[in-house]
Design an enzyme around this catalytic site. Structure first.
Site, mmCIF file in Angstrom:
data_model
loop_
_atom_site.group_PDB
_atom_site.id
_atom_site.type_symbol
_atom_site.label_atom_id
_atom_site.label_comp_id
_atom_site.label_asym_id
_atom_site.label_seq_id
_atom_site.Cartn_x
_atom_site.Cartn_y
_atom_site.Cartn_z
ATOM 1 C CB CYS A 23 -0.929 -0.007 1.209
ATOM 2 S SG CYS A 23 -2.311 1.154 1.063
ATOM 3 C CB CYS A 75 -4.489 3.756 -0.137
ATOM 4 S SG CYS A 75 -4.871 3.470 1.607
ATOM 5 C CE LYS A 100 -7.745 -1.634 4.470
ATOM 6 N NZ LYS A 100 -6.392 -1.206 4.050
ATOM 7 C CD GLU A 125 -14.481 -4.576 -4.436
ATOM 8 O OE1 GLU A 125 -13.412 -4.974 -4.923
ATOM 9 O OE2 GLU A 125 -14.903 -3.406 -4.579
ATOM 10 C CE LYS A 168 -6.837 -4.047 7.985
ATOM 11 N NZ LYS A 168 -5.604 -3.457 7.429
ATOM 12 C CB SER A 211 -5.214 -1.744 15.396
ATOM 13 O OG SER A 211 -6.088 -0.883 14.673
ATOM 14 C CE1 TYR A 270 -0.854 -5.319 14.549
ATOM 15 C CE2 TYR A 270 -3.240 -5.522 14.630
ATOM 16 C CZ TYR A 270 -2.094 -5.025 14.022
ATOM 17 O OH TYR A 270 -2.194 -4.252 12.891
#
Length: 329
Positions: free
Chosen positions: A122, A132, A197, A235, A250, A276, A315
């Site tokens: 990206c 982006c 996304k 998509e 995502k 996140s 994470y």
């Protein structure tokens, strides 16, 4: 005749029985740990990310040592995001031969040849405006951006990346990447497309971590509307037709219905990104003593896999491995 009823508790009575009949199992090979690599005069720097407790922006040497410790506990794959010293309108450090991600890929592959290195493709971390793609008259330009996205993917492949993962959401970027990789001798490099996304509010902490907050506007003109499901199938279909080897949803947990829709429609490998905001919410609630962070992480990751994910970017990966809470295979 005596009334009979289902006794489901028979198979739940002990931990051994529960494990024997468990339908969904997490292993280390299911999980990918994202890292933020920082171009810095001190390669050993470790800058805490305030909104993501336990996560850091890492200098190049610090990244290698952090990954070394994780590999020792069973880490099998990583995703890299780069934070350059200098940014410009074209995001030129994204595709620079000596860009920070390109350096990181070479270091990791030389040090850990068996480690699977995935790169985020990206421009947002590299552009001065935080979007982006290229900007013209205040709008993100689709087609002129494709060349730069493709060049970025090629530079990662040349550096040794095992997988490239475009996250920009420009139309046609998978085809552009597949074309340039094939023409330059990297037909063996797979593409995991961030195919579905959403323009999500759950990305907030990431924008601090990657220093990628847009300087104006937002990303809703190119990331998906959070209310749309059928669009996600379009998509996904488009990216597979363009040459994607795997698809990603995502964020993950708020979009399990989308993940399940894709699982039922497509036979290709599916990934999901526990982003996140999902991570930070669990950490914040745990800090207040409202929930057990590890049990909650395991439950949410299990839900993501149960919905259909073959691969989960999280994470929590290294933390779970360190605590030996998931098997290696």
């Amino acid at each position: 005749m005596e009334c009979q009823f289902h006794r489901g508790r028979r198979l739940r009575r002990t931990e051994t029985l529960r494990a024997m009949f468990r339908e969904t199992r997490l292993t280390a090979s299911d999980l990918v740990q994202p890292y933020f690599v920082l171009e810095h005069e001190n390669p050993e720097v470790e800058k805490p990310i305030g909104s993501m407790p336990g996560q850091y922006q890492l200098g190049l040497s610090a990244l290698v040592e952090t990954v070394r410790k994780a590999v020792d506990t069973g880490l099998q794959s990583v995703l890299l995001f780069g934070i350059p010293k200098e940014k410009d309108e074209r995001g030129s450090q994204a595709y620079a031969e000596e860009g920070i991600v390109q350096q990181a890929v070479r270091e990791l592959k030389e040090t850990f040849p068996e480690l699977v290195v995935v790169t985020d493709v990206c421009l947002c971390e590299y552009t001065s405006h935080g979007h982006c793609g290229l900007i013209r008259n205040g709008e993100v330009q689709n087609d002129p951006t494709l060349e730069l996205i493709a060049r970025t993917a090629l530079s990662h492949a040349r550096s040794g990346a095992d997988i490239v993962a475009p996250s920009d959401m420009m139309d046609g970027r998978v085809a552009a990447i597949r074309d340039i990789l094939d023409k330059d001798g990297y037909s063996h490099v797979p593409i995991i497309s961030y195919a579905v996304k959403y323009a999500s509010s759950f990305y907030g902490p990431f924008r601090e971590a990657a220093e990628s907050t847009p300087s104006f506007g937002d990303r809703r003109s190119y990331q998906m509307d959070v209310a749309n499901a059928r669009e996600g199938l379009r998509e996904a279909t488009a990216d597979l037709d363009e040459g994607a080897d795997a698809l990603m949803v995502k964020p993950a947990l708020p979009y399990l219905d989308i993940l399940r829709d894709l699982r039922e429609r497509f036979d290709c490998p599916l990934a999901a990104y526990q982003v996140s905001g999902e991570f930070s919410m669990i950490k914040a609630a745990a800090k207040e003593g409202w929930l057990d962070p590890i049990a909650t992480a395991l439950e949410s990751l299990t839900a993501i896999k149960r919905a259909g994910a073959d691969l989960i970017f999280s994470y929590f990966t290294t933390e779970l491995l360190e605590k030996e809470l998931i098997p290696l295979r």
